[in-house]
Scaffold this motif. Structure first.
Motif, PDB file in Angstrom:
ATOM      1  N   ILE A  55      38.701  29.831  23.662  1.00 32.61           N
ATOM      2  CA  ILE A  55      39.306  30.179  24.940  1.00 32.61           C
ATOM      3  C   ILE A  55      38.486  31.277  25.600  1.00 32.61           C
ATOM      4  N   SER A  56      38.511  31.344  26.921  1.00 36.28           N
ATOM      5  CA  SER A  56      37.720  32.309  27.679  1.00 36.28           C
ATOM      6  C   SER A  56      38.585  33.474  28.121  1.00 36.28           C
ATOM      7  N   ALA A  57      38.051  34.674  27.988  1.00 37.23           N
ATOM      8  CA  ALA A  57      38.769  35.860  28.441  1.00 37.23           C
ATOM      9  C   ALA A  57      37.788  36.970  28.714  1.00 37.23           C
ATOM     10  N   SER A  58      38.195  37.943  29.504  1.00 41.03           N
ATOM     11  CA  SER A  58      37.375  39.110  29.808  1.00 41.03           C
ATOM     12  C   SER A  58      38.214  40.358  29.668  1.00 41.03           C
ATOM     13  N   SER A  59      37.538  41.480  29.435  1.00 41.13           N
ATOM     14  CA  SER A  59      38.243  42.741  29.259  1.00 41.13           C
ATOM     15  C   SER A  59      37.516  43.849  29.997  1.00 41.13           C
ATOM     16  N   PHE A  60      38.282  44.717  30.664  1.00 33.94           N
ATOM     17  CA  PHE A  60      37.756  45.920  31.304  1.00 33.94           C
ATOM     18  C   PHE A  60      38.484  47.113  30.707  1.00 33.94           C
ATOM     19  N   ASP A  61      37.733  48.069  30.200  1.00 34.20           N
ATOM     20  CA  ASP A  61      38.421  49.247  29.693  1.00 34.20           C
ATOM     21  C   ASP A  61      38.614  50.248  30.829  1.00 34.20           C
ATOM     22  N   GLY A  62      39.596  51.131  30.636  1.00 29.94           N
ATOM     23  CA  GLY A  62      39.973  52.065  31.682  1.00 29.94           C
ATOM     24  C   GLY A  62      38.860  52.988  32.108  1.00 29.94           C
ATOM     25  N   VAL A  63      37.980  53.359  31.181  1.00 25.83           N
ATOM     26  CA  VAL A  63      36.862  54.246  31.518  1.00 25.83           C
ATOM     27  C   VAL A  63      35.966  53.605  32.563  1.00 25.83           C
ATOM     28  N   GLU A  64      35.691  52.325  32.414  1.00 25.52           N
ATOM     29  CA  GLU A  64      34.838  51.638  33.383  1.00 25.52           C
ATOM     30  C   GLU A  64      35.539  51.463  34.722  1.00 25.52           C
ATOM     31  N   ILE A  65      36.848  51.224  34.701  1.00 24.13           N
ATOM     32  CA  ILE A  65      37.611  51.100  35.942  1.00 24.13           C
ATOM     33  C   ILE A  65      37.579  52.412  36.717  1.00 24.13           C
ATOM     34  N   GLN A  66      37.654  53.530  35.994  1.00 21.34           N
ATOM     35  CA  GLN A  66      37.632  54.836  36.659  1.00 21.34           C
ATOM     36  C   GLN A  66      36.304  55.105  37.345  1.00 21.34           C
ATOM     37  N   LYS A  67      35.237  54.501  36.873  1.00 23.06           N
ATOM     38  CA  LYS A  67      33.946  54.674  37.539  1.00 23.06           C
ATOM     39  C   LYS A  67      33.976  54.138  38.963  1.00 23.06           C
ATOM     40  N   LEU A  68      34.819  53.155  39.200  1.00 21.69           N
ATOM     41  CA  LEU A  68      34.927  52.582  40.539  1.00 21.69           C
ATOM     42  C   LEU A  68      35.883  53.369  41.420  1.00 21.69           C
ATOM     43  N   GLY A  69      36.399  54.488  40.928  1.00 24.54           N
ATOM     44  CA  GLY A  69      37.241  55.345  41.767  1.00 24.54           C
ATOM     45  C   GLY A  69      38.679  54.906  41.819  1.00 24.54           C
ATOM     46  N   MET A  70      39.218  54.346  40.738  1.00 22.62           N
ATOM     47  CA  MET A  70      40.615  53.910  40.662  1.00 22.62           C
ATOM     48  C   MET A  70      40.931  52.933  41.794  1.00 22.62           C
ATOM     49  N   PRO A  71      40.263  51.803  41.806  1.00 26.18           N
ATOM     50  CA  PRO A  71      40.436  50.862  42.921  1.00 26.18           C
ATOM     51  C   PRO A  71      41.765  50.124  42.854  1.00 26.18           C
ATOM     52  N   SER A  72      42.003  49.290  43.866  1.00 30.66           N
ATOM     53  CA  SER A  72      43.202  48.458  43.881  1.00 30.66           C
ATOM     54  C   SER A  72      43.083  47.374  42.820  1.00 30.66           C
TER      55      SER A  72
ATOM     56  N   LEU B  92      45.224  56.857  35.490  1.00 28.97           N
ATOM     57  CA  LEU B  92      44.629  57.287  34.230  1.00 28.97           C
ATOM     58  C   LEU B  92      45.376  56.776  33.008  1.00 28.97           C
ATOM     59  N   SER B  93      46.600  56.306  33.172  1.00 25.09           N
ATOM     60  CA  SER B  93      47.353  55.780  32.033  1.00 25.09           C
ATOM     61  C   SER B  93      46.922  54.375  31.643  1.00 25.09           C
ATOM     62  N   LEU B  94      46.046  53.758  32.443  1.00 23.96           N
ATOM     63  CA  LEU B  94      45.597  52.398  32.167  1.00 23.96           C
ATOM     64  C   LEU B  94      44.493  52.419  31.105  1.00 23.96           C
ATOM     65  N   ALA B  95      44.725  51.746  29.990  1.00 24.54           N
ATOM     66  CA  ALA B  95      43.748  51.695  28.910  1.00 24.54           C
ATOM     67  C   ALA B  95      42.787  50.531  29.062  1.00 24.54           C
ATOM     68  N   GLN B  96      43.300  49.406  29.516  1.00 24.68           N
ATOM     69  CA  GLN B  96      42.491  48.193  29.500  1.00 24.68           C
ATOM     70  C   GLN B  96      43.141  47.119  30.358  1.00 24.68           C
ATOM     71  N   VAL B  97      42.312  46.262  30.946  1.00 22.43           N
ATOM     72  CA  VAL B  97      42.778  45.059  31.638  1.00 22.43           C
ATOM     73  C   VAL B  97      42.181  43.866  30.917  1.00 22.43           C
ATOM     74  N   GLN B  98      43.028  42.952  30.471  1.00 23.37           N
ATOM     75  CA  GLN B  98      42.578  41.766  29.759  1.00 23.37           C
ATOM     76  C   GLN B  98      42.989  40.537  30.547  1.00 23.37           C
ATOM     77  N   THR B  99      42.069  39.610  30.673  1.00 29.85           N
ATOM     78  CA  THR B  99      42.345  38.404  31.449  1.00 29.85           C
ATOM     79  C   THR B  99      42.005  37.167  30.631  1.00 29.85           C
TER      80      THR B  99
ATOM     81  N   PRO C 107      38.396  49.693  24.195  1.00 32.40           N
ATOM     82  CA  PRO C 107      37.840  48.405  24.568  1.00 32.40           C
ATOM     83  C   PRO C 107      37.910  47.428  23.403  1.00 32.40           C
ATOM     84  N   ALA C 108      38.242  46.184  23.714  1.00 32.72           N
ATOM     85  CA  ALA C 108      38.417  45.190  22.662  1.00 32.72           C
ATOM     86  C   ALA C 108      37.126  44.985  21.882  1.00 32.72           C
ATOM     87  N   LYS C 109      37.252  44.829  20.585  1.00 34.54           N
ATOM     88  CA  LYS C 109      36.091  44.653  19.734  1.00 34.54           C
ATOM     89  C   LYS C 109      35.719  43.179  19.663  1.00 34.54           C
TER      90      LYS C 109
END
Length: 831
Positions: free
Chosen positions: A55-72, A139-146, A35-37
């Motif tokens: 500038i505005s941005a958000s980050s989701f790490d893969g661990v948190e995404i997996q809690k949602l059950g690998m959603p779309s 599971l190969s997804l580390a992070q989503v940055q927007t 997760p981004a520091k």
């Protein structure tokens, strides 16, 4: 879900992830897969706190995404403030809008989706092929940055609203995991794998992917989900940089859930929606094994037989290079290259008219026409009383859309150089770069017109109509082997190539508490190719007689066979160019508090949606109006940022204005589906909030967006000026409370929206809704994790789209809804 608010230091006109790709090698070990520091590195080895950036941005790490059950992809992005994601289509082809920029059609016109810093495809709103069709979370997804806001205009081409980057793991941590998942109240089985680590002190790797099969969350009677993904990368590090090679193979078949019938009563301003008997829009689709065979003429006017069960089936083969080198004199070079071989198929059932069977039977067969089953277990059986058909008395006339994606191959390259200069009491970071891409769009549209019943549970059937003289108006359920229910114009073939070149430059100067920045990008492109089937050029589409079933007799439906005018090609040949720029300032009043402001201008080049419209002159191959080559976007934003201990709060106000030339599907005054060409301007103001708070094992993250948008001008329909754009809610929000310990994690992801209008005429409203998605993870040992996910726990009817602009006399509309309640379980073993 842990959402961290990232703020980029410089308005660099380079693609994401700037805060990862710019880091020195020692820093990349922590920025690529974790997760981004709060502090990150830009340019060369120059760290900058996020409160010093504008500038505005958000980050989701893969661990948190997996809690949602690998959603779309759409379900992940519903949690990002400022983004409205219509997660109703299944795995892909969702629609996205950002900060009040319009959703006139489908896809993600003003945002760009990236993988590892490079575009998945150059344009996110191509007909039938949105960017998310070619992406999957595993599971190969580390992070989503927007990144949201105007500075995205200079970060990459065709992305004035924002950039969304899906970053892969690269083997920083030794080990991996295997996870098996299953639906508890629906049929899907899935296995995920990933593994990575070091091969030597300077060489590491990562592999990962998934495979799944099953019916999916909606009942179709067959395995609508089948396929998977494999990803691999290899990284070599050295003093002053790294080189990474990566690859991806995606071959995954999924259904696309389009508009389905729903009852509506009350008034347009206060409607009441309810389910049709024997059909639940939350879990049913008009489809089955009995609706599968689709005979048609292909792009060469040759007879083929496709299978509707193919659904959306992308095949993607990608290779890429990501490298960074430190040169003498403080210069850092970044090189990114990506090539994708893309092809596939999309099969969709779009019910154009759903009404009482007696009315439609009379309209297409006459007052004494008879109805019978054309497929399924009752094939050939006459339906004695159509008024009671399947307990609801309804029948559907549909477009069966068979789209061959012959090639969506794309290649892109981004090369840039950065340096930090000492200037007076501050540091000046400069970046210069050049971006090039080539995007091919080669597709055939092969539409048929069909008649079906309206029944769920994977039991739908095709129907035949026989008139009073005994003549069959349909053949095996097909009224026409073309789109004749709407127009013969929906048989199209095009082979186009879009090249984009863009030099860019940026600067960021920081001295004391003040940081100012600016960036500029010059996009120039070339569009060349050939198309067949335009009503305005490229040969007029027509119908012919063709013995589809080969019985030697030409039936009435076989006189309505669509063909392409292959001897009359239409040329496409034009150039475009536009300048994007962004200016910003940030002031840090105190260690915990800062404020920023930014103004930007960007643009979005028109993709193939411009073709087959009055905007094109097919004698010259150029747009009639040069202004239609791209849509300008102007944006301003200002915000405040607060961070202290475990509390983070961010509030940003925004203003946006854009032009839009597009085509959209809506309905006419009689409720019949139509395609409308629009030439409009939109404007919006609003505010977005994002925050998080941690108190021991308890965490709370929240995001919300308020938007006040309107249609500010319209050349074709001035009656909609001043109206709210369709689907645009005033308020959307996401809330995720969770409780984490070593033994378990328990929480919920709550998504909500206020009401919006079905169409731009602002008549029929779609009600707001709130859904609760719960998750539980239990870790009985160090290496084992058991998970339970329940999405839409309360089985809410959440509508994202209604085709009809007003309540029709039949009381039946076609709509798209989120999935009903689904429960899944998984077991994971880490090693």
């Amino acid at each position: 879900m842990k959402i961290k608010y990232l703020l980029l230091a410089a308005a660099c006109a380079a693609p994401l992830p700037a805060f990862a790709q710019d880091a020195k090698p020692a820093d990349r070990e922590t920025t690529e897969a974790q997760p981004a520091k709060q502090a990150f590195t830009t340019g060369v080895a120059k760290g900058r706190d996020m409160l010093d950036s504008a500038i505005s941005a958000s980050s989701f790490d893969g661990v948190e995404i997996q809690k949602l059950g690998m959603p779309s992809i759409a379900e992940i992005l519903r949690n990002v403030p400022g983004i409205r994601a219509e997660a109703v289509s299944g795995e892909g082809n969702a629609s996205y809008s950002i900060r009040g920029l319009p959703l006139a059609a489908t896809g993600s016109k003003f945002m760009q989706f990236q993988e590892d810093g490079m575009p998945v495809v150059e344009f996110g709103d191509m007909n039938f092929f949105g960017s998310d069709v070619f992406m999957r979370a595993d599971l190969s997804l580390a992070q989503v940055q927007t990144i949201r806001g105007g500075s995205a205009s200079t970060f990459s081409s065709n992305s004035p609203g924002g950039v969304i980057n899906f970053i892969s793991k690269t083997g920083e941590e030794q080990g991996g995991a295997v996870q098996v998942s299953t639906g508890l109240d629906y049929d899907t089985k899935r296995i995920d794998l990933d593994y990575g680590g070091k091969l030597s002190d300077t060489l590491r790797f990562h592999v990962g992917g998934f495979y799944r099969q099953g019916e999916g969350p909606r009942e179709l009677g067959y395995d609508a989900l089948k396929g998977g993904q494999f990803k691999v990368n290899l990284t070599k590090t050295f003093a002053g940089g790294y080189v990474r090679l990566y690859g991806k193979y995606l071959d995954d078949r999924t259904p696309t859930y389009l508009q389905m019938p729903l009852l509506v009563g009350g008034t347009n301003a206060d409607p009441t929606y309810s389910q049709i008997a024997n059909f639940d829009i939350r879990k049913d689709v008009i489809g089955s094994n009995a609706i599968s065979a689709l005979p048609t003429l292909d792009g060469d006017n040759k007879l083929i037989r496709d299978d509707m069960r193919e659904g959306s089936h992308p095949i993607v083969k990608t290779v890429g290079l990501d490298a960074q080198f430190e040169l003498g004199g403080g210069w850092t070079i970044n090189e990114k290259f990506r090539y994708s071989d893309v092809h596939g198929r999309v099969m969709q059932n779009f019910p154009l008219s759903v009404a009482p069977a007696t009315a439609l039977l009379a309209a297409y067969g006459g007052s004494l026409a008879k109805l019978s089953y054309a497929s399924g277990p009752n094939k050939g059986q006459v339906i004695a009383n159509p008024a009671t058909l399947n307990g609801n008395g309804l029948m559907a006339y549909s477009l069966f859309m068979d789209v061959h994606l012959n090639s969506l191959d794309n290649v892109s390259n981004d090369l840039r150089a950065s340096k930090v200069w000492k200037l007076g009491s501050g540091d000046l970071t400069t970046t210069f770069g050049y971006y090039h891409s080539s995007q091919k769009i080669d597709a055939d549209w092969l539409f048929n017109s069909a008649v079906t019943d309206v029944v769920g549970g994977g039991k739908s059937s095709l129907l035949d109509i026989t008139d009073a003289l005994g003549r069959k108006q349909t053949q095996d359920g097909y009224y026409a082997y073309s789109a004749q229910i709407v127009t013969t114009g929906y048989r199209r073939s095009y082979d186009l190539n879009y090249t984009v070149d863009a030099p860019y430059a940026s600067f960021n100067y920081k001295t004391g508490k003040l940081a100012v920045g600016g960036s500029v990008r010059y996009d120039f492109g070339r569009v060349k190719g050939t198309l067949y089937g335009s009503e305005l050029g490229g040969g007029r589409v027509g119908t012919t007689s063709f013995d589809i079933n080969g019985d030697g007799v030409i039936s009435i439906p076989e006189t309505r066979v669509g063909t392409l005018p292959l001897t009359q090609p239409g040329p496409v040949n034009y150039k475009y160019d536009y300048v994007s720029y962004s200016l910003s300032a940030n002031y840090r009043f105190a260690p915990e508090f800062s404020a920023f402001a930014r103004y930007s201008r960007g643009g979005r080049a028109a993709a193939e949606r411009l073709q087959f419209t009055p905007a094109m002159n097919y004698l010259t191959g150029e747009p009639v109006d040069p202004a239609s080559k791209y849509d300008p976007v102007k944006q301003a934003e200002a915000g405040v940022k607060f961070r202290k201990n475990d509390l983070e709060l961010y509030l940003t106000g925004f203003w946006a204005k854009t032009g839009e030339r597009n085509s959209q599907i809506n309905s006419n005054a009689q409720g019949q589906v139509q395609v409308q060409n629009i030439v409009r301007s939109y404007k919006a103001v609003g505010a977005e909030f994002e925050g998080s708070y941690a108190w021991g094992p308890f965490k709370l993250t929240a995001g919300a967006t308020y938007t006040d948008a309107e249609i500010s001008s319209d050349l074709t329909d001035p009656t909609v000026i001043g109206n709210v754009p369709r689907h645009q809610a005033n308020f959307i929000f996401a809330l995720t409370p969770q409780y984490d310990t070593e033994l378990f994690s328990l929480g919920a992801n709550i998504i909500g929206t206020t009401g919006s209008f079905a169409q731009d005429t602002n008549q029929l409203k779609m009600p707001g809704y709130t859904t609760v998605n719960a998750f539980l993870q239990v870790r009985p040992t160090e290496r084992i994790q058991l998970s339970l996910n329940a999405n839409n726990v309360f089985n809410v009817l959440g509508l994202a789209e209604v085709t009809q602009a007003a309540i029709p006399t039949t009381g039946v509309v076609t709509a798209r809804a989120i999935n009903g309640r689904t429960i899944s379980a998984s077991a994971r073993y880490s090693f």
